[in-house]
Design a protein around this motif. Sequence first.
Motif, PDB file in Angstrom:
ATOM      1  N   TRP A 184       0.838  -1.204   0.000  1.00 35.79           N
ATOM      2  CA  TRP A 184       0.000   0.000   0.000  1.00 35.79           C
ATOM      3  C   TRP A 184       0.872   1.255   0.000  1.00 35.79           C
ATOM      4  O   TRP A 184       0.643   2.178  -0.788  1.00 35.79           O
ATOM      5  CB  TRP A 184      -0.938   0.005   1.205  1.00 35.79           C
ATOM      6  CG  TRP A 184      -1.762   1.263   1.318  1.00 35.79           C
ATOM      7  CD1 TRP A 184      -1.392   2.434   1.926  1.00 35.79           C
ATOM      8  CD2 TRP A 184      -3.074   1.496   0.784  1.00 35.79           C
ATOM      9  NE1 TRP A 184      -2.391   3.366   1.826  1.00 35.79           N
ATOM     10  CE2 TRP A 184      -3.438   2.829   1.126  1.00 35.79           C
ATOM     11  CE3 TRP A 184      -3.982   0.716   0.070  1.00 35.79           C
ATOM     12  CZ2 TRP A 184      -4.664   3.379   0.768  1.00 35.79           C
ATOM     13  CZ3 TRP A 184      -5.214   1.279  -0.292  1.00 35.79           C
ATOM     14  CH2 TRP A 184      -5.543   2.589   0.056  1.00 35.79           C
ATOM     15  N   LEU A 230       2.764   1.759  -3.434  1.00 36.33           N
ATOM     16  CA  LEU A 230       1.847   2.194  -4.487  1.00 36.33           C
ATOM     17  C   LEU A 230       1.353   3.626  -4.249  1.00 36.33           C
ATOM     18  O   LEU A 230       1.267   4.439  -5.170  1.00 36.33           O
ATOM     19  CB  LEU A 230       0.653   1.237  -4.574  1.00 36.33           C
ATOM     20  CG  LEU A 230       0.976  -0.174  -5.074  1.00 36.33           C
ATOM     21  CD1 LEU A 230      -0.234  -1.082  -4.904  1.00 36.33           C
ATOM     22  CD2 LEU A 230       1.419  -0.154  -6.531  1.00 36.33           C
ATOM     23  N   PHE A 231       1.039   3.928  -2.992  1.00 36.48           N
ATOM     24  CA  PHE A 231       0.553   5.267  -2.634  1.00 36.48           C
ATOM     25  C   PHE A 231       1.643   6.308  -2.903  1.00 36.48           C
ATOM     26  O   PHE A 231       1.392   7.341  -3.541  1.00 36.48           O
ATOM     27  CB  PHE A 231       0.152   5.286  -1.159  1.00 36.48           C
ATOM     28  CG  PHE A 231      -0.613   6.521  -0.744  1.00 36.48           C
ATOM     29  CD1 PHE A 231      -1.999   6.484  -0.644  1.00 36.48           C
ATOM     30  CD2 PHE A 231       0.040   7.712  -0.448  1.00 36.48           C
ATOM     31  CE1 PHE A 231      -2.716   7.614  -0.252  1.00 36.48           C
ATOM     32  CE2 PHE A 231      -0.664   8.844  -0.062  1.00 36.48           C
ATOM     33  CZ  PHE A 231      -2.044   8.798   0.035  1.00 36.48           C
ATOM     34  N   ILE A 233      -3.504   1.389   5.330  1.00 38.50           N
ATOM     35  CA  ILE A 233      -4.416   0.810   4.340  1.00 38.50           C
ATOM     36  C   ILE A 233      -5.819   1.357   4.629  1.00 38.50           C
ATOM     37  O   ILE A 233      -6.193   1.531   5.794  1.00 38.50           O
ATOM     38  CB  ILE A 233      -4.407  -0.730   4.455  1.00 38.50           C
ATOM     39  CG1 ILE A 233      -3.046  -1.280   4.016  1.00 38.50           C
ATOM     40  CG2 ILE A 233      -5.528  -1.353   3.634  1.00 38.50           C
ATOM     41  CD1 ILE A 233      -2.853  -2.765   4.324  1.00 38.50           C
ATOM     42  N   LEU A 242      -4.849  -7.248  -1.277  1.00 42.33           N
ATOM     43  CA  LEU A 242      -3.863  -6.400  -1.949  1.00 42.33           C
ATOM     44  C   LEU A 242      -2.896  -7.254  -2.754  1.00 42.33           C
ATOM     45  O   LEU A 242      -2.544  -8.364  -2.362  1.00 42.33           O
ATOM     46  CB  LEU A 242      -3.073  -5.582  -0.918  1.00 42.33           C
ATOM     47  CG  LEU A 242      -3.773  -4.306  -0.438  1.00 42.33           C
ATOM     48  CD1 LEU A 242      -3.247  -3.904   0.922  1.00 42.33           C
ATOM     49  CD2 LEU A 242      -3.557  -3.175  -1.435  1.00 42.33           C
ATOM     50  N   PHE A 247      -6.242  -1.813  -3.740  1.00 38.66           N
ATOM     51  CA  PHE A 247      -5.608  -0.510  -3.945  1.00 38.66           C
ATOM     52  C   PHE A 247      -6.324   0.236  -5.060  1.00 38.66           C
ATOM     53  O   PHE A 247      -6.644   1.419  -4.930  1.00 38.66           O
ATOM     54  CB  PHE A 247      -4.118  -0.643  -4.268  1.00 38.66           C
ATOM     55  CG  PHE A 247      -3.449   0.697  -4.456  1.00 38.66           C
ATOM     56  CD1 PHE A 247      -3.100   1.465  -3.360  1.00 38.66           C
ATOM     57  CD2 PHE A 247      -3.217   1.211  -5.733  1.00 38.66           C
ATOM     58  CE1 PHE A 247      -2.507   2.730  -3.516  1.00 38.66           C
ATOM     59  CE2 PHE A 247      -2.632   2.460  -5.906  1.00 38.66           C
ATOM     60  CZ  PHE A 247      -2.275   3.219  -4.797  1.00 38.66           C
ATOM     61  N   HIS A 248      -6.585  -0.453  -6.148  1.00 38.60           N
ATOM     62  CA  HIS A 248      -7.322   0.177  -7.252  1.00 38.60           C
ATOM     63  C   HIS A 248      -8.720   0.594  -6.791  1.00 38.60           C
ATOM     64  O   HIS A 248      -9.143   1.736  -7.001  1.00 38.60           O
ATOM     65  CB  HIS A 248      -7.437  -0.792  -8.434  1.00 38.60           C
ATOM     66  CG  HIS A 248      -8.404  -0.323  -9.485  1.00 38.60           C
ATOM     67  ND1 HIS A 248      -8.056   0.575 -10.468  1.00 38.60           N
ATOM     68  CD2 HIS A 248      -9.718  -0.605  -9.685  1.00 38.60           C
ATOM     69  CE1 HIS A 248      -9.116   0.822 -11.228  1.00 38.60           C
ATOM     70  NE2 HIS A 248     -10.137   0.114 -10.780  1.00 38.60           N
ATOM     71  N   PHE A 261      -8.095   3.393  -3.461  1.00 38.60           N
ATOM     72  CA  PHE A 261      -7.316   4.599  -3.770  1.00 38.60           C
ATOM     73  C   PHE A 261      -7.872   5.345  -4.981  1.00 38.60           C
ATOM     74  O   PHE A 261      -7.982   6.567  -4.981  1.00 38.60           O
ATOM     75  CB  PHE A 261      -5.857   4.217  -4.020  1.00 38.60           C
ATOM     76  CG  PHE A 261      -4.974   5.371  -4.419  1.00 38.60           C
ATOM     77  CD1 PHE A 261      -4.372   6.176  -3.454  1.00 38.60           C
ATOM     78  CD2 PHE A 261      -4.721   5.646  -5.756  1.00 38.60           C
ATOM     79  CE1 PHE A 261      -3.549   7.246  -3.820  1.00 38.60           C
ATOM     80  CE2 PHE A 261      -3.905   6.705  -6.138  1.00 38.60           C
ATOM     81  CZ  PHE A 261      -3.318   7.507  -5.160  1.00 38.60           C
ATOM     82  N   SER A 302      -4.850   4.914 -10.785  1.00 35.77           N
ATOM     83  CA  SER A 302      -4.057   3.898 -10.084  1.00 35.77           C
ATOM     84  C   SER A 302      -2.843   3.464 -10.894  1.00 35.77           C
ATOM     85  O   SER A 302      -2.136   2.539 -10.516  1.00 35.77           O
ATOM     86  CB  SER A 302      -4.931   2.681  -9.746  1.00 35.77           C
ATOM     87  OG  SER A 302      -5.516   2.139 -10.915  1.00 35.77           O
TER      88      SER A 302
END
Length: 263
Positions: free
Chosen positions: A33, A36-37, A66, A111, A126-127, A130, A193
């Motif tokens: 997380w 990617l963030f 998360i 995830l 995540f997709h 986020f 994303s």
Amino acid sequence: MTEKPKDWVFTDPRLKELKQDYAAYTEEDFKVWRILFERQMPNLPKAASQTYLEGVEKVRFTADRIANFEELNEILETQTGWKVQVVPGLIDDDLFFGLLHNKRFPSSTWLRKMEQLDYLEEPDMFHDAFAHMPLLVNQHYVDFLENLSGIALKHIQNPWAIQLLSRIYWFTIEFGLIREHGELKVYGAGILSSAGETKFSLSEEPKHFPYNVRQIMNTEYWKDHFQDKYWVIDSYEQLFESLPEIEEVLEEMLANKTQDARQ
């Protein structure tokens, strides 16, 4: 035929009662997380729609944590009356549209792994979180989602109709651009994303078109590489106000296909 009640989806046996088990997230999950963030967020102040950026603040997403659906639901319900519905992954079209029609955004809770950071066949949490959820605080955006899903449910037995409506969903909710203060910005979750597609979609390489319902419904999309064309809305209100036209063009295209089949 008697029309189903709007909330039929909640009693459908295919919809399992699932919850996010926040305590089950591993150290690797938190690391994924964070990576990617932190990889994508710095790109977004200049690239993303202002509504999305404000949404990130409202839903309180950070690199350190998360997304917590319990906290998120309290925020979304206050803002627009929406909630997150936990699903195991991809679900049948009727369940998907049934949930959206009831102001429930379907999301997985798993995830991707470290080795899947750059490519994933199926959208992960995540997709879903986020990229999609910050925009669920915008009323016109969620009203569009709810009502587009209502149109889809009317035609759920017709694969061609669902394909045409999926093109609208794809080129707006997943891969849409918006013009804000004269500049192109991203609001589509499939772009938000992806650091690579964020840069590409706003570049001179792909074609950019003003939002056009008929044009979109006559355009196929790709799932395995960047799109070569994107449609640009002027506002989320424009998206919502296009619903009658979507229904009108859909009926026309369905009638034409029926006529062609008879000839």
